[in-house]
Design an enzyme around this catalytic site. Structure first.
Site, PDB file in Angstrom:
ATOM      1  N   GLN A 184       0.828  -1.204   0.000  1.00  0.00           N
ATOM      2  CA  GLN A 184       0.000   0.000   0.000  1.00  0.00           C
ATOM      3  C   GLN A 184       0.864   1.257   0.000  1.00  0.00           C
ATOM      4  OE1 GLN A 184      -3.233   0.138  -0.340  1.00  0.00           O
ATOM      5  NE2 GLN A 184      -3.201   2.355  -0.342  1.00  0.00           N
ATOM      6  N   HIS A 204     -51.130  23.205 -10.738  1.00  0.00           N
ATOM      7  CA  HIS A 204     -50.822  21.788 -10.603  1.00  0.00           C
ATOM      8  C   HIS A 204     -52.101  20.999 -10.295  1.00  0.00           C
ATOM      9  CE1 HIS A 204     -46.618  22.937 -10.505  1.00  0.00           C
ATOM     10  NE2 HIS A 204     -46.248  21.660 -10.399  1.00  0.00           N
ATOM     11  N   HIS A 237       2.449   2.987  -3.280  1.00  0.00           N
ATOM     12  CA  HIS A 237       1.663   3.748  -4.253  1.00  0.00           C
ATOM     13  C   HIS A 237       2.237   5.153  -4.420  1.00  0.00           C
ATOM     14  CE1 HIS A 237      -1.702   1.350  -5.614  1.00  0.00           C
ATOM     15  NE2 HIS A 237      -1.860   0.865  -4.395  1.00  0.00           N
ATOM     16  N   ASP A 275      -6.424  -5.244  -6.686  1.00  0.00           N
ATOM     17  CA  ASP A 275      -5.912  -4.177  -7.542  1.00  0.00           C
ATOM     18  C   ASP A 275      -5.852  -4.592  -9.000  1.00  0.00           C
ATOM     19  OD1 ASP A 275      -5.601  -2.291  -5.592  1.00  0.00           O
ATOM     20  OD2 ASP A 275      -3.459  -2.632  -5.287  1.00  0.00           O
ATOM     21  N   GLU A 307     -10.776   2.839   2.181  1.00  0.00           N
ATOM     22  CA  GLU A 307     -10.927   2.389   0.799  1.00  0.00           C
ATOM     23  C   GLU A 307     -10.835   0.863   0.737  1.00  0.00           C
ATOM     24  OE1 GLU A 307      -8.647   3.066  -3.499  1.00  0.00           O
ATOM     25  OE2 GLU A 307      -7.617   3.498  -1.609  1.00  0.00           O
ATOM     26  N   HIS A 308      -9.759   0.312   1.302  1.00  0.00           N
ATOM     27  CA  HIS A 308      -9.559  -1.140   1.355  1.00  0.00           C
ATOM     28  C   HIS A 308      -9.521  -1.587   2.811  1.00  0.00           C
ATOM     29  CE1 HIS A 308      -7.240   0.280  -2.259  1.00  0.00           C
ATOM     30  NE2 HIS A 308      -7.952  -0.672  -2.845  1.00  0.00           N
TER      31      HIS A 308
END
Length: 430
Positions: free
Chosen positions: A259, A420, A262, A361, A327-328
């Site tokens: 991780q 209406h 990245h 991924d 996220e993960h």
């Protein structure tokens, strides 16, 4: 290198809040630069697009050279190894198989009065896919963004990818060729987002822009939203790993390193009730780190955003997960299914020690475009549904509207909207 936290410490809540608030927002200078580029491209079209592309990608080309020719895309696939081609094709097959199950269909039903009501599902006409370039090449981003659009039935897919110093990545183009994407432009940054959003003579205007990018791309997507749809404003990538004492410390250590590699802003967090396990993971990080190609990036990421959190038990670990909304999420625990009902916020959940986030991924099937920065509290992974539009269908039948006319009339008059009410009353067939 990695900060340690303990839920029993008096300052833990403050430390947890610092993690939550650490997400980087675009600076004023970034926002001003992005706004200027978007305004300029919108006003001057291809002239501005070419100027910014040559400036930021550090090369000098003519406008026509920005569109990558079909034969060049094909040759890129020919240049990759057989093993790489087979891997891309297998990943594409798995991703397509998963996303086929997300496709939504049109439906219609008849209500108790005999009126026909329903929802029509149709694909978008044209979408733009942004594929990052620069520090690394991401053929996986091509697969993850293009395939759900294709499954949805999108007719035209426009791909843009920055090519710093004119270097075009064979893997990215090979992935595009495998999927049949032929309209590819070597532009990136805010200028690419502006071109997709508003259109130029070279690049057609799209209905939606998807795909990750740097802070300039994220800021540009935020600014053009409303003129065009976007998938999400993605921030730096994140993983939270919840582990018990039975987890494999070497595997968890490598998952954290994966991780962190990245970029320097990535977040890697381990949560465990076992102090000895936490220490073992840290020892393994120290052991593995010197062999990593992106060691400097990993060190910067772990120093800034790495955390190891000691909890009282796994229940408390899950409570922290819901606050972080990662996220993960990896559940490196025995019987991970037991915890699913209590997990409210996560982009993707990897259950059990063999479910490495890195598999997600690339090729396991579900999309890797996931909500970041705690937006998993209200957002979902990219999917086929992001490329389908829903239109309500209403067919009121003569002789079947009396009941709903009465209800509509009462509500309209209650709101003071007489026209209406009368519009509805004209249809009363009782």
């Amino acid at each position: 290198m990695i900060k340690h936290l303990d839920t029993s410490s008096a300052d833990f809540e403050a430390s947890l809040q610092s993690i939550i608030s650490s997400a980087s927002e675009p600076s004023k200078s970034v926002l001003e630069t992005v706004s200027k580029i978007i305004t300029d491209v919108r006003a001057r079209g291809d002239d501005a697009l070419l100027e910014y592309t040559n400036l930021y990608d550090h090369h000098s080309v003519k406008l026509e050279a920005l569109q990558i020719k079909k034969d060049e895309i094909k040759m890129a696939l020919d240049r990759v190894s057989d093993l790489m081609r087979e891997s891309l094709e297998e990943a594409a097959r798995r991703i397509r198989s998963f996303h086929e199950k997300q496709k939504q269909e049109t439906w219609i039903y008849t209500d108790d009065d005999g009126n026909e009501l329903g929802q029509r599902v149709t694909p978008m006409e044209r979408v733009g896919v942004y594929v990052p370039g620069g520090k690394a090449a991401y053929p996986s981003s091509v697969l993850m963004n293009v395939i759900p659009a294709q499954v949805a039935g999108v007719k035209e897919i426009i791909m843009v990818v920055p090519t710093p110093r004119g270097e075009r990545n064979d893997l990215v183009l090979a992935a595009a060729e495998i999927l049949g994407v032929s309209k590819i432009f070597s532009v990136g940054g805010a200028q690419a987002i502006a071109a997709l959003a508003f259109g130029t003579n070279l690049i057609p205007k799209v209905d939606k822009i998807v795909g990750p990018g740097n802070i300039f791309v994220a800021a540009a997507k935020r600014e053009v939203f409303g003129f065009v749809g976007i998938d999400m404003v993605a921030g730096p990538s994140e993983v939270v790993i919840v582990a018990d004492k039975n987890a494999n410390a070497e595997w968890v250590a490598m998952d954290l390193l994966a991780q962190a590699e990245h970029d320097e802003e990535a977040t890697a967090i381990l949560i465990s009730p076992d102090k000895n396990f936490i220490e073992s993971v840290e020892d393994n990080i120290t052991k593995f780190l010197p062999d990593m190609e992106r060691v400097k990036i990993i060190e910067a990421s772990l120093k800034k955003n790495g955390r190891m959190i000691k909890t009282k038990n796994l229940k408390q670990a899950i409570e922290i997960v819901n606050v972080l909304a990662p996220e993960h999420l990896e559940l490196a625990v025995n019987n991970p299914e037991v915890f699913l009902a209590d997990i409210k916020n996560a982009g993707a959940i990897f259950m059990g020690k063999y479910s490495a986030e890195s598999l997600g991924d690339y090729c396991v099937g579900p999309n890797h475009v996931l909500p970041t920065g705690r937006t998993a509290r209200f957002s979902s992974p990219l999917g086929v549904y992001d490329f389908q539009k829903k239109t309500s269908l209403i067919k009121c039948i003569n002789g079947s509207v009396s009941n709903i006319v009465k209800v509509a009339s009462v509500l309209a008059r209650g709101e003071g909207l007489t026209a209406h009410a009368r519009s509805a009353e004209f249809r009363d067939d009782s």
